[in-house]
Design a protein around this motif. Structure first.
Motif, mmCIF file in Angstrom:
data_model
loop_
_atom_site.group_PDB
_atom_site.id
_atom_site.type_symbol
_atom_site.label_atom_id
_atom_site.label_comp_id
_atom_site.label_asym_id
_atom_site.label_seq_id
_atom_site.Cartn_x
_atom_site.Cartn_y
_atom_site.Cartn_z
ATOM 1 N N ALA A 452 0.835 -1.557 0.055
ATOM 2 C CA ALA A 452 -0.212 -0.395 -0.297
ATOM 3 C C ALA A 452 0.612 1.123 0.700
ATOM 4 O O ALA A 452 -0.104 2.415 -0.333
ATOM 5 C CB ALA A 452 -1.059 0.156 1.457
ATOM 6 N N ALA A 453 1.693 0.663 0.427
ATOM 7 C CA ALA A 453 2.826 2.197 0.515
ATOM 8 C C ALA A 453 3.082 2.973 -1.077
ATOM 9 O O ALA A 453 3.769 4.041 -1.117
ATOM 10 C CB ALA A 453 4.795 2.320 1.092
ATOM 11 N N ALA A 454 3.091 1.849 -2.196
ATOM 12 C CA ALA A 454 3.751 2.513 -3.385
ATOM 13 C C ALA A 454 2.357 3.460 -3.868
ATOM 14 O O ALA A 454 2.856 4.427 -4.384
ATOM 15 C CB ALA A 454 3.169 1.161 -4.459
ATOM 16 N N GLY A 455 1.324 3.949 -3.385
ATOM 17 C CA GLY A 455 0.187 4.961 -4.052
ATOM 18 C C GLY A 455 0.171 5.890 -2.954
ATOM 19 O O GLY A 455 -0.363 6.743 -3.564
ATOM 20 N N ALA A 456 0.430 4.950 -1.392
ATOM 21 C CA ALA A 456 0.740 6.434 -0.443
ATOM 22 C C ALA A 456 1.291 8.031 -1.037
ATOM 23 O O ALA A 456 0.045 8.999 -0.831
ATOM 24 C CB ALA A 456 0.839 6.293 0.452
ATOM 25 N N ALA A 457 2.072 7.629 -1.136
ATOM 26 C CA ALA A 457 2.652 8.944 -1.787
ATOM 27 C C ALA A 457 1.415 9.968 -2.706
ATOM 28 O O ALA A 457 1.167 11.687 -2.656
ATOM 29 C CB ALA A 457 4.048 9.431 -2.331
ATOM 30 N N ILE A 458 1.225 9.140 -3.092
ATOM 31 C CA ILE A 458 0.325 9.874 -4.164
ATOM 32 C C ILE A 458 -0.864 10.590 -4.014
ATOM 33 O O ILE A 458 -1.360 11.702 -4.048
ATOM 34 C CB ILE A 458 0.153 9.007 -5.716
ATOM 35 C CG1 ILE A 458 1.080 8.791 -6.386
ATOM 36 C CG2 ILE A 458 -0.913 9.684 -6.938
ATOM 37 C CD1 ILE A 458 0.716 7.018 -7.869
ATOM 38 N N ARG A 459 -1.400 9.612 -3.050
ATOM 39 C CA ARG A 459 -2.517 10.390 -2.411
ATOM 40 C C ARG A 459 -1.781 11.584 -1.223
ATOM 41 O O ARG A 459 -3.767 12.303 -1.422
ATOM 42 C CB ARG A 459 -3.231 9.082 -1.623
ATOM 43 C CG ARG A 459 -3.971 9.433 -0.473
ATOM 44 C CD ARG A 459 -5.464 10.104 -1.249
ATOM 45 N NE ARG A 459 -6.126 9.004 -2.020
ATOM 46 C CZ ARG A 459 -7.567 7.892 -1.944
ATOM 47 N NH1 ARG A 459 -6.767 7.613 -0.786
ATOM 48 N NH2 ARG A 459 -6.464 6.878 -2.613
ATOM 49 N N TYR A 460 -1.436 11.421 -0.974
ATOM 50 C CA TYR A 460 -0.302 12.129 -0.116
ATOM 51 C C TYR A 460 -0.965 13.590 -0.650
ATOM 52 O O TYR A 460 -0.799 14.912 -0.173
ATOM 53 C CB TYR A 460 0.645 12.279 1.032
ATOM 54 C CG TYR A 460 0.823 13.153 1.501
ATOM 55 C CD1 TYR A 460 0.788 13.358 2.988
ATOM 56 C CD2 TYR A 460 1.976 14.341 1.286
ATOM 57 C CE1 TYR A 460 1.339 14.241 3.895
ATOM 58 C CE2 TYR A 460 2.372 15.694 1.918
ATOM 59 C CZ TYR A 460 1.236 14.969 3.478
ATOM 60 O OH TYR A 460 2.149 16.023 4.777
ATOM 61 N N ARG A 461 0.546 13.555 -2.028
ATOM 62 C CA ARG A 461 0.001 14.467 -2.818
ATOM 63 C C ARG A 461 -1.297 15.359 -2.991
ATOM 64 O O ARG A 461 -1.775 16.222 -3.526
ATOM 65 C CB ARG A 461 0.823 13.849 -3.811
ATOM 66 C CG ARG A 461 1.042 15.420 -4.880
ATOM 67 C CD ARG A 461 1.843 15.158 -5.916
ATOM 68 N NE ARG A 461 1.438 14.117 -6.864
ATOM 69 C CZ ARG A 461 1.311 13.110 -8.527
ATOM 70 N NH1 ARG A 461 2.762 13.622 -8.760
ATOM 71 N NH2 ARG A 461 0.836 12.553 -8.846
ATOM 72 N N ALA A 462 -2.386 14.532 -3.287
ATOM 73 C CA ALA A 462 -3.584 14.911 -3.730
ATOM 74 C C ALA A 462 -4.406 15.707 -3.121
ATOM 75 O O ALA A 462 -5.127 16.915 -2.820
ATOM 76 C CB ALA A 462 -4.717 13.770 -4.015
ATOM 77 N N ILE A 463 -3.784 15.258 -1.407
ATOM 78 C CA ILE A 463 -5.209 15.566 -0.570
ATOM 79 C C ILE A 463 -4.317 17.178 0.184
ATOM 80 O O ILE A 463 -4.703 18.020 0.483
ATOM 81 C CB ILE A 463 -5.195 14.635 0.465
ATOM 82 C CG1 ILE A 463 -5.960 13.712 0.468
ATOM 83 C CG2 ILE A 463 -5.452 15.490 1.855
ATOM 84 C CD1 ILE A 463 -6.800 13.294 -0.559
ATOM 85 N N HIS A 464 -2.968 17.096 -0.073
ATOM 86 C CA HIS A 464 -1.909 18.375 0.578
ATOM 87 C C HIS A 464 -1.263 19.095 -0.750
ATOM 88 O O HIS A 464 -0.251 19.573 -0.585
ATOM 89 C CB HIS A 464 -1.169 17.710 1.207
ATOM 90 C CG HIS A 464 -1.555 17.007 2.437
ATOM 91 N ND1 HIS A 464 -1.689 18.216 3.420
ATOM 92 C CD2 HIS A 464 -1.942 15.985 2.854
ATOM 93 C CE1 HIS A 464 -2.536 16.753 4.845
ATOM 94 N NE2 HIS A 464 -2.078 15.364 4.231
ATOM 95 N N SER A 465 -2.226 19.051 -1.888
ATOM 96 C CA SER A 465 -1.433 19.859 -3.184
ATOM 97 C C SER A 465 -0.986 21.819 -3.179
ATOM 98 O O SER A 465 0.118 22.443 -3.494
ATOM 99 C CB SER A 465 -2.596 19.921 -4.304
ATOM 100 O OG SER A 465 -4.011 20.720 -3.740
ATOM 101 N N ARG A 466 -1.737 22.110 -1.449
ATOM 102 C CA ARG A 466 -1.179 23.642 -1.805
ATOM 103 C C ARG A 466 0.285 23.442 -0.363
ATOM 104 O O ARG A 466 0.500 24.462 -0.998
ATOM 105 C CB ARG A 466 -1.751 23.759 -0.336
ATOM 106 C CG ARG A 466 -3.539 24.304 -1.022
ATOM 107 C CD ARG A 466 -4.707 24.713 -0.150
ATOM 108 N NE ARG A 466 -5.936 25.554 -1.158
ATOM 109 C CZ ARG A 466 -6.577 25.824 -0.205
ATOM 110 N NH1 ARG A 466 -6.689 26.205 1.063
ATOM 111 N NH2 ARG A 466 -8.024 25.994 -0.690
#
Length: 590
Positions: A452-466
C-alpha cells in the motif's frame, strides 16, 4: 514425448499507404469498422483515462482503440501504420513512469493508443509448467488460472495487487518481490515489428507451430487451436531467468542484482518497453511452496538489517521467498494514505482493483470538466471514507512502529522456516532490534501494508496539493556488495523535502524512494542532484519500473530500442529519446 521442430516464422504484410495520412477522420472511421464504434474513443474526455498515466504522463491522442481479438489487433496495427501514426500499446496502465501513455506534445505525428485489456487469455502448456499469455492477461488472472494445479506465476505479490498485466512485466524486465525468480524474462514471444524499410512483420518465436500467414497464426493462438505436438521445448530458449538465484547470492559483486537496462536480459520482447507490438508471451510457472511463514523484524540500526541480508544470502541453504523493507515514515504515510487500498484488497480481493481504478478514473474525468469542483475529488472522497474505519493494522505491527525505525518483512518456505527461526532467535533480541513470528493474518496484512506504500505518496500529494510541489519517485538498485545501503542526504536537499518514503525489495537491494517536495522548489533540479549522488554510489536506475518518460535510457537500452524499431513508430520518446520518425533530432529530442 516427441515434438516437432521449433516453429520460428516471420510473415510479412503489405501496408496500404495510399490514403491521406493527415486525415484523422478517415483513420477513425476505418478503426471503427474493424473493432466497432463503441471501442474507438476520441476527444479529451473520452480518452483521458487511457492517455493519463497511473502516476505520471499525459498527452493528446488521435484515438484510443480497444481490439477484441488478436486478428483485430493486427488489422488495427496495419491501419495505423498505413496512416503514418505513432503506436502506443497499453494494457492495464498501472506503470509508475508513464511508459504506456503519451508524454505531452512534441511528437511529429499523431498518436493512436491501442489498449489490449479486452484480449485476456491464457493457455497452459507442458502440464501447466508454462503458460502462454495474451496481451490483456493480468498477473491476478494468471495466478487464478494456476491455482487449481498448485503452481504460481513469476510474480504473486505487489503488482498483482493493482491489476498489472503480464506483458507489463516482460516489456519492462520488472523484478517483482520474489527473491529467487528475478526479473520477468522470456525469449519466447509473438510480436509485430517494422523493418527499416517500413515493412510490417509478424514474428513467431513462441516455439509453437500455429500456421504460416499472420491472421491464421493469431486466430489459432487465441482459440487454442494447437496440440502438444505443435509445442517445441528448446533448452536454449528460456522462459524465465534461470540464473538469478545464483546471481543474487553473490554479495561481494560490484554490480546490481537486477535493473532494467541489464544487457543480459534484453532480448526481443523482454525489455522492449513497447517498441514492438507484442501479441503473446510464453512463460515458466513455478510449484507452490508447501509451507510458508512470515517473520517481522524491527531495528534502529540499518547495519543490523544489512548483516541479516548478507548472512542469509551467503550462508542459508534456502533463499527467502521475499524480504520487504519499510521505513517508519513510509509506514506512517501508508497507514493513513494507503488505507483505502489496503481495505479494498483485504476485504474485496485483488480482482476488484481494476474496477476500482477504472471507477476512480471516470470520476476524475467527470470532475475535470466541472471547474467549480475541488481538484482530486475522488482522492478526497476515498480518503474521507477510509478515515471512518477503525485502525486496520495488527497490534504487534503498531508496537514495532513505535519501537523501531526500520522494518523488514521476511517470508520463508519449507525447510527455510526452521533455518530462519533458529538464526533470528540466535541474534534477537539485540540492543537495537527484535523480531516476532507472524500469525497468518499478521503476515498477510504486513505484506499488504508494505505494498500500500507504493501509492500512498500519490494520495498525500492529492490531499495536500497546497503544500506539495510534486513527488520525486526514484527506483534504484544498489550494488550487491554495498553494505551502507541506507541513504543520508545533504542538508540542503533535506530542507526542501516534507517526507522521504523508503521501501523496497531488500535482498535484491532494489529500493523505491519517494520524496515529497515542499511547494516552490524545483523538483527537476533536486532530482538531478539526487541522481548524481546515486551515480557516486554506483547505483543503477531505474531498477524495475523502467525508464518511461522520467529517466534517460542508457546506451544498451537505446540500442535495444533502435534495433527493434528502426522507424521509431512504436512508443517514441521513451527513455527521453527522440519522438520523431526514424529517430531524427528535432524539438522533441531530449
Amino acid at each position: 514425448m516427441h515434438f516437432r521442430p521449433q516453429s520460428s516464422s516471420t510473415t510479412t504484410s503489405k501496408v496500404d499507404r495510399s490514403s491521406d495520412p493527415s486525415d484523422d477522420a478517415t483513420l477513425v472511421d476505418r478503426l471503427q469498422k474493424i473493432v466497432g464504434r463503441s471501442n474507438v474513443f476520441t476527444g479529451t474526455g473520452a480518452t483521458r483515462s487511457f492517455s493519463t498515466g497511473f502516476r505520471f504522463g499525459r498527452g493528446p491522442v488521435v484515438a484510443v482503440v480497444r481490439p477484441g481479438s488478436l486478428v483485430e489487433q493486427w488489422r488495427v496495427l496495419k491501419c495505423v501504420i498505413a496512416a503514418e501514426k505513432i503506436v502506443i500499446m497499453q494494457a492495464a496502465n498501472t506503470g509508475l513512469t508513464g511508459g504506456s501513455t503519451p508524454d505531452g506534445d512534441g511528437y511529429d505525428r499523431g498518436i493512436v493508443l491501442i489498449n489490449t485489456m479486452r484480449l485476456a487469455g491464457i493457455h497452459l502448456i507442458n502440464q501447466g509448467e508454462q503458460a502462454v499469455c495474451l496481451p490483456g492477461s493480468t498477473l491476478y488472472q494468471l495466478e487464478k488460472a494456476l491455482q487449481p494445479i498448485g503452481r504460481d506465476p513469476h510474480s504473486v505479490i505487489g503488482s498483482s495487487c493493482i491489476g498489472a498485466s503480464v506483458f507489463g512485466g516482460i516489456c519492462n524486465n520488472s523484478g517483482g518481490a520474489l527473491i529467487h525468480r528475478g526479473p520477468a524474462f522470456t525469449q519466447l514471444a509473438l510480436f509485430a515489428r517494422l523493418n527499416g524499410d517500413g515493412s510490417l512483420h509478424l514474428v513467431n518465436h513462441l516455439g509453437i507451430n500455429l500456421g504460416r500467414d499472420a491472421e491464421t497464426i493469431l486466430e489459432n493462438l487465441e482459440k487454442g487451436r494447437f496440440t502438444e505436438a505443435d509445442v517445441t521445448n528448446d533448452p536454449n530458449k528460456l522462459a524465465s531467468d534461470h540464473d538469478y538465484s545464483i546471481h543474487v547470492r553473490d554479495i561481494e559483486a560490484e554490480g546490481a542484482a537486477r535493473f532494467n537496462a541489464d544487457p543480459r536480459r534484453l532480448y526481443e520482447a523482454s525489455g522492449s518497453a513497447g517498441k514492438v507490438m507484442l501479441m503473446a508471451v510464453r512463460l515458466d510457472t513455478f510449484p507452490k511452496t508447501e509451507r510458508t511463514s512470515v517473520f517481522y523484524i524491527g531495528s534502529n540500526d540499518p547495519d543490523e538489517l544489512g548483516m541479516i541480508r548478507r548472512h542469509m544470502l551467503s550462508r542459508f541453504g534456502s533463499l527467502p521467498i521475499s524480504g520487504e523493507y519499510l521505513h517508519r515514515t513510509a509506514f506512517d504515510i501508508a497507514e493513513k494514505y494507503g488505507k483505502d487500498a489496503f481495505l479494498a484488497i483485504n476485504f474485496l480481493g485483488t480482482g476488484f482493483m481494476p474496477l476500482w481504478f477504472a471507477t476512480k478514473s471516470r470520476i476524475d474525468a467527470f470532475c475535470e470538466r466541472l471547474p467549480f469542483l475541488p481538484s482530486h475529488l475522488s482522492d478526497r472522497i476515498m480518503q474521507a471514507v477510509s478515515s471512518l474505519f477503525p485502525r486496520h493494522l495488527p497490534r504487534r505491527m503498531m508496537d514495532y512502529r513505535e519501537r523501531f525505525e526500520h522494518h523488514l518483512i521476511l517470508q520463508m518456505g519449507n525447510d527455510g522456516i526452521e533455518e530462519a527461526s533458529r538464526y533470528l532467535q540466535s541474534i534477537f533480541p539485540s540492543e537495537n532490534g527484535d523480531f516476532f513470528t507472524c500469525t497468518e493474518d499478521e503476515g498477510k496484512k504486513a505484506f499488504l501494508h508494505r505494498f500500500a506504500a507504493a501509492g500512498a505518496a500519490i494520495r498525500y500529494r492529492a490531499i495536500h496539493s497546497r503544500e506539495v510541489e510534486d513527488i520525486i519517485a526514484l527506483d534504484i538498485a544498489l550494488r550487491r556488495n554495498d553494505e551502507k545501503w541506507f541513504e543520508h542526504l545533504p542538508s540542503d536537499i533535506e530542507s526542501k523535502l516534507l517526507y522521504k518514503l523508503y521501501y523496497g525489495h531488500f535482498f535484491c537491494h532494489v529500493f523505491h524512494q519517494d520524496y515529497i517536495v515542499v511547494k516552490g522548489h524545483n523538483c527537476q533540479a533536486i532530482e538531478e542532484e539526487m541522481l548524481g549522488l546515486l551515480d557516486d554510489r554506483g547505483a543503477e536506475y531505474p531498477a524495475e519500473h523502467n525508464v518511461g518518460h522520467l529517466y534517460h535510457a542508457k546506451p544498451a537500452l537505446i540500442d535495444h530500442y533502435r534495433s527493434l524499431d528502426p522507424c521509431n513508430v512504436f512508443n517514441p520518446g521513451i527513455g527521453k529519446t527522440s519522438k520523431c520518425q526514424h529517430w531524427k533530432a528535432g524539438p522533441a529530442a531530449h
